[in-house]
Write an enzyme that holds these catalytic residues in place. Structure first.
Site, PDB file in Angstrom:
ATOM      1  CG  ASP A   1      37.890  32.463  42.975  1.00  0.00           C
ATOM      2  OD1 ASP A   1      38.431  33.329  42.077  1.00  0.00           O
ATOM      3  OD2 ASP A   1      37.577  31.552  42.817  1.00  0.00           O
TER       4      ASP A   1
ATOM      5  CD  GLU B   1      34.088  35.849  36.903  1.00  0.00           C
ATOM      6  OE1 GLU B   1      33.299  35.193  37.627  1.00  0.00           O
ATOM      7  OE2 GLU B   1      35.160  35.606  36.362  1.00  0.00           O
TER       8      GLU B   1
END
Ligand SMILES: *[C@@H]1O[C@H](CO)[C@@H](O)[C@H](O)[C@H]1NC(C)=O
Length: 447
Positions: free
Chosen positions: A36, A209
């Protein structure tokens, strides 16, 4: 017969030399598993916020957030743990997941999702005067708690800050100028095929997402993980930070041994960079991921070209100066080493065993280095640092003996003569010695 074997050896030798020089530099962090990516440019460096998969995980096991930085997109310095659930957010208990840092008010604000103890998934905010910390929980409680994750933040031209977050769905809220409170209600973005494409998500679109929201040349972008699973990366653009969004297609196809992905896009020193994650390190999987980066050029109309995952990563910007103190945890690539905070406030590379190495890319030796020194510590009997150029089995230009120093934090500077280190070369510090952990290295420098 002899000439046949000679030719075979020559071919093998050439092959090994080629393998040696095409050393991959993606993933950009090798000492831990990271996921991430959330880069931010501060002055002349890119700082990279990452979350962290514990080694050996077979489900999400994520407890802290890490920071790395680079001045050249090839050599990345480890800044260690900057926040953790246990020490920074006592109100949370699990899930140190994807966040983002932004600068304002001469401070830095970091938005992070995590599970509130006994409650729902929430987004917290931490604040720091320096990006390397110390970071403190700004509120002592969540900024907002509605079961969503993946905060991404942008300050619009008029000074209004927006916090987007997602999964399921996509939402935004207006942050106040203090960056630790918000005004108005949370807006749910309309999920439709025109905005996010037709796909296999529950709402019929591709949006899954990990939104990354930003503006570039009068166009707003939301780049996101799409079409779970395995996820690919897609994007939409719009005329304002609030949309309406128009679907633009795929940026990166699903690939690379992780069923999730997560985009981040920045410009740095005149070039554009796309960060993502995959499972490319040894032992890599959807729960042991690694951040990678590619450089790219926008099309003239602002659209993003289709990008592929590479082992090479982004080209280095400029060179690295070896005649200044370089932290040992600044690495283009490494094998076998980990990093750890030292007792005197820095970081060092640790858990060094025979055969481990660190690569530092594009080192500008100029007319030639005469000596190498390094700050080292060893609770065992030490070992040797082989100073090599061009590859892990490349030209040996010096060998430094590291003695036992009676402790992993008992630091001592060792030095050795160097000859033949000229021009611009990739530097390899190759570690040799006996068995077990040999020594730690805090920093190094040539003279
Ligand atoms: C994971 O653990 C193994 C076994 O200790 C080790 O060899 C490997 O380097 C570790 N990998 C990372 C990325 O931490």
């Amino acid at each position: 017969m002899h000439s046949f074997y000679a030719r075979l050896l020559l071919v093998l030798g050439t092959l090994l030399a080629v393998l040696d020089t095409v050393q991959a530099d993606n993933p950009i962090i090798q000492s831990i598993y990271t996921a991430d990516p959330a880069p931010i440019v501060v002055d002349d460096r890119v700082y990279l916020l990452a979350d962290h998969d514990e080694n050996g995980s077979t489900t999400y096991n994520m407890r802290d957030w890490r920071l790395f930085s680079s001045a050249d997109m090839a050599n990345w310095q480890d800044h260690g743990v900057i926040a953790s659930i246990a020490t920074t957010f006592p109100w949370a208990d699990l899930n140190a997941w994807a966040g983002q840092i932004i600068a304002r008010n001469n401070k830095f604000y970091m938005y992070l999702p995590m599970r509130r103890r006994g409650g729902n998934t929430a987004i917290g905010v931490a604040v720091a005067d320096s990006i390397t910390g110390p970071w403190k929980d700004a509120l002592g409680k969540p900024l907002l708690e509605n079961g969503r994750i993946d905060p991404t933040v942008w300050i619009d031209d008029n000074g209004q800050a927006y916090l987007y977050f997602a999964n399921p769905g996509l939402f935004y809220v207006k942050l106040n100028t203090d960056m630790i409170s918000y005004s108005g209600s949370i807006v749910e973005v309309s999920m439709n095929v025109a905005s996010f494409g037709s796909g296999r998500e529950a709402d019929g679109t591709t949006f899954a997402e990990g939104p990354w929201v930003y503006k570039r040349n009068n166009l707003y972008y939301v780049v996101y993980a799409a079409n779970c699973c395995s996820e690919d990366i897609r994007y939409s653009t719009g005329p304002s930070i609030m949309g309406p969004w128009t679907y633009r297609g795929v940026v990166m196809a699903s690939a690379g041994k992780s069923f999730t992905n997560h985009p981040a896009v920045i410009d740095f020193k005149g070039k554009s960079y796309f960060f993502y994650h995959n499972g490319a390190l040894p032992g890599g999987s959807g729960y042991t991921r690694s951040i990678a980066v590619e450089s790219f050029t926008y099309n003239a109309d602002g659209t993003i070209p289709l990008l592929t995952m590479t082992n090479a990563g982004a080209p280095q910007i400029g060179t690295l100066n070896p005649y200044t103190r370089n932290e040992a945890e600044t690495m283009a690539f490494s094998s076998g080493v980990q990093t750890q905070a030292t007792l005197d406030g820095g970081l060092a590379i640790i858990n060094i065993e025979i055969g481990d190495y660190v690569k530092v890319a594009g080192v500008a030796f100029g007319n030639g280095a005469k000596s190498f020194y390094a700050r080292v510590a060893s609770a065992t009997s030490g070992g040797k640092i082989e100073v090599r150029l061009g590859g892990v089995t490349g030209t040996l230009v010096g060998t430094c003996v590291v003695p036992g120093t009676n402790g992993w934090q008992s630091w001592q500077v060792v030095t050795c003569a160097v000859s033949g280190a000229t021009g611009i070369k990739d530097l390899y510090l190759k570690f040799t010695g006996g068995s077990g952990y040999l020594f730690n290295v805090d920093y190094w420098q040539f003279a």
